[in-house]
Scaffold this active site. Sequence first.
Site, PDB file in Angstrom:
ATOM      1  N   ALA A   2       9.167 -25.783   2.682  1.00 40.18           N
ATOM      2  CA  ALA A   2      10.458 -26.198   2.111  1.00 40.18           C
ATOM      3  C   ALA A   2      11.470 -26.470   3.220  1.00 40.18           C
ATOM      4  O   ALA A   2      12.239 -27.436   3.153  1.00 40.18           O
ATOM      5  CB  ALA A   2      10.981 -25.125   1.160  1.00 40.18           C
TER       6      ALA A   2
ATOM      7  N   ASP B  75       7.421  -5.137   1.057  1.00 38.97           N
ATOM      8  CA  ASP B  75       7.979  -3.802   0.774  1.00 38.97           C
ATOM      9  C   ASP B  75       9.144  -3.826  -0.225  1.00 38.97           C
ATOM     10  O   ASP B  75       9.451  -2.820  -0.845  1.00 38.97           O
ATOM     11  CB  ASP B  75       8.474  -3.152   2.074  1.00 38.97           C
ATOM     12  CG  ASP B  75       7.354  -2.999   3.094  1.00 38.97           C
ATOM     13  OD1 ASP B  75       6.178  -3.045   2.690  1.00 38.97           O
ATOM     14  OD2 ASP B  75       7.645  -2.842   4.291  1.00 38.97           O
TER      15      ASP B  75
ATOM     16  N   ARG C 276     -13.156  10.245 -13.863  1.00 36.64           N
ATOM     17  CA  ARG C 276     -12.631  10.532 -12.523  1.00 36.64           C
ATOM     18  C   ARG C 276     -11.137  10.297 -12.429  1.00 36.64           C
ATOM     19  O   ARG C 276     -10.575   9.494 -13.180  1.00 36.64           O
ATOM     20  CB  ARG C 276     -13.315   9.631 -11.484  1.00 36.64           C
ATOM     21  CG  ARG C 276     -14.675  10.120 -11.104  1.00 36.64           C
ATOM     22  CD  ARG C 276     -15.351   9.141 -10.169  1.00 36.64           C
ATOM     23  NE  ARG C 276     -16.631   9.683  -9.730  1.00 36.64           N
ATOM     24  CZ  ARG C 276     -17.624   8.949  -9.267  1.00 36.64           C
ATOM     25  NH1 ARG C 276     -17.496   7.645  -9.156  1.00 36.64           N
ATOM     26  NH2 ARG C 276     -18.743   9.528  -8.885  1.00 36.64           N
TER      27      ARG C 276
ATOM     28  N   GLY D 217      -0.161   0.525 -15.804  1.00 37.33           N
ATOM     29  CA  GLY D 217      -0.377   1.655 -16.712  1.00 37.33           C
ATOM     30  C   GLY D 217      -1.014   2.840 -16.005  1.00 37.33           C
ATOM     31  O   GLY D 217      -1.882   3.512 -16.562  1.00 37.33           O
TER      32      GLY D 217
HETATM   33  O1  F6P Z   1       6.287  -4.150   6.210  1.00 40.20           O
HETATM   34  C1  F6P Z   1       5.134  -4.628   5.632  1.00 40.20           C
HETATM   35  C2  F6P Z   1       3.984  -3.670   5.851  1.00 40.20           C
HETATM   36  O2  F6P Z   1       2.827  -4.197   5.201  1.00 40.20           O
HETATM   37  C3  F6P Z   1       4.236  -2.234   5.398  1.00 40.20           C
HETATM   38  O3  F6P Z   1       4.095  -2.067   4.011  1.00 40.20           O
HETATM   39  C4  F6P Z   1       3.220  -1.481   6.203  1.00 40.20           C
HETATM   40  O4  F6P Z   1       3.636  -0.146   6.411  1.00 40.20           O
HETATM   41  C5  F6P Z   1       3.213  -2.248   7.504  1.00 40.20           C
HETATM   42  O5  F6P Z   1       3.702  -3.544   7.221  1.00 40.20           O
HETATM   43  C6  F6P Z   1       1.849  -2.384   8.145  1.00 40.20           C
HETATM   44  O6  F6P Z   1       2.032  -2.967   9.385  1.00 40.20           O
HETATM   45  P1  F6P Z   1       0.883  -3.674  10.229  1.00 40.20           P
HETATM   46  O7  F6P Z   1       0.532  -4.955   9.545  1.00 40.20           O
HETATM   47  O8  F6P Z   1       1.507  -3.908  11.561  1.00 40.20           O
HETATM   48  O9  F6P Z   1      -0.275  -2.738  10.240  1.00 40.20           O
END
Ligand code: F6P
Length: 320
Positions: A22, A127, A162, A185
Amino acid sequence: MKRIAVLTSGGDCSGMNATVRAVVRAGMASGLEVIGIQKGFQGLIDRHYETMSTRSVSNVLQRGGTFLQSARCKEMRTNEGLRLASDNLKGLGIEGLVVIGGDGSLKGAYAIHQHGVPVIGIPGSIDNDIPYTDVSLGVDTALNNIIRAVDNLKDTASSHDRAFVVEVMGRNCGYLTVVATIAAGAEYSLIPEEPYDLDQICSDLRRRYQEGRTNSIIMVAEGAGKAENIANQIKDRIGFETRVIVLGHYQRGGSPTVFDRLLGARFGQAAVENLMLNNTGKMVGIQGSSIILTDLATVTSAGIRPINPMFPRLANQLSV
Ligand code: F6P
């Protein structure tokens, strides 16, 4: 304004390619030359770049990850790295930069802006911890990945009575975990934002199995603890077999959802438009259905985006 650049930085996420596309196409439609910087800020320091054409961004929309590649660049935290990066941009005649990435990348973006290169930031991180936007790029695709995994785990879990403990990414933010708990869920959602009581969880789990439930899914945000530890603590107490799954980087990849493609298209276009209006030093975000802009100074000093307390409440209520 004649020439702008775009880069993707930090952890990749699905929708970055849609956003770069984009930026390139909206930029070219406005008569700009668009430079793609490779490997994030590292490529800026090392001068790895190429001029984009419409063809450079053909067939990238549906791909996860980032075709420009990304990096976590330590040098950008030093004055020397920052000076080099902004000098290189100025040397290339780049009058505006679009940075797509997470909180660390937005801090880098703001620092470059303060070194005299107009910048627009775009929040991209699974995140969903970036403030001043309801949602960041990549979150929706990651959530879809997570619930697909949990759906599959439920099939096998219920075939064997489990409990599964599922570790979800998110760094210090429990958004992915709690929203996936509701959408898939699952029974429990352990997140860094809320205290949890393992004794209570164990007695609930025992009751569930006594009532004839065939499976339980306990979702754990990586910031709330290690799935392995939690599974070890509960398995002796509930008397049912427990298995652990760390979803890891599986969550980050895959073809972006419609939501992430559309968000990328809107963010990318808004970034170009605001660079051209000289409305810079800002991050684009989405609030409701509107694109908003917030000063990078405000975004980068605000800390982690808080979770709406409605989500943990809903997750609890629906898991009885
Ligand atoms: O910030 C994104 C993320 O995927 C986080 O959720 C995770 O803690 C981190 O990056 C993992 O980092 P890397 O890809 O450097 O292992």
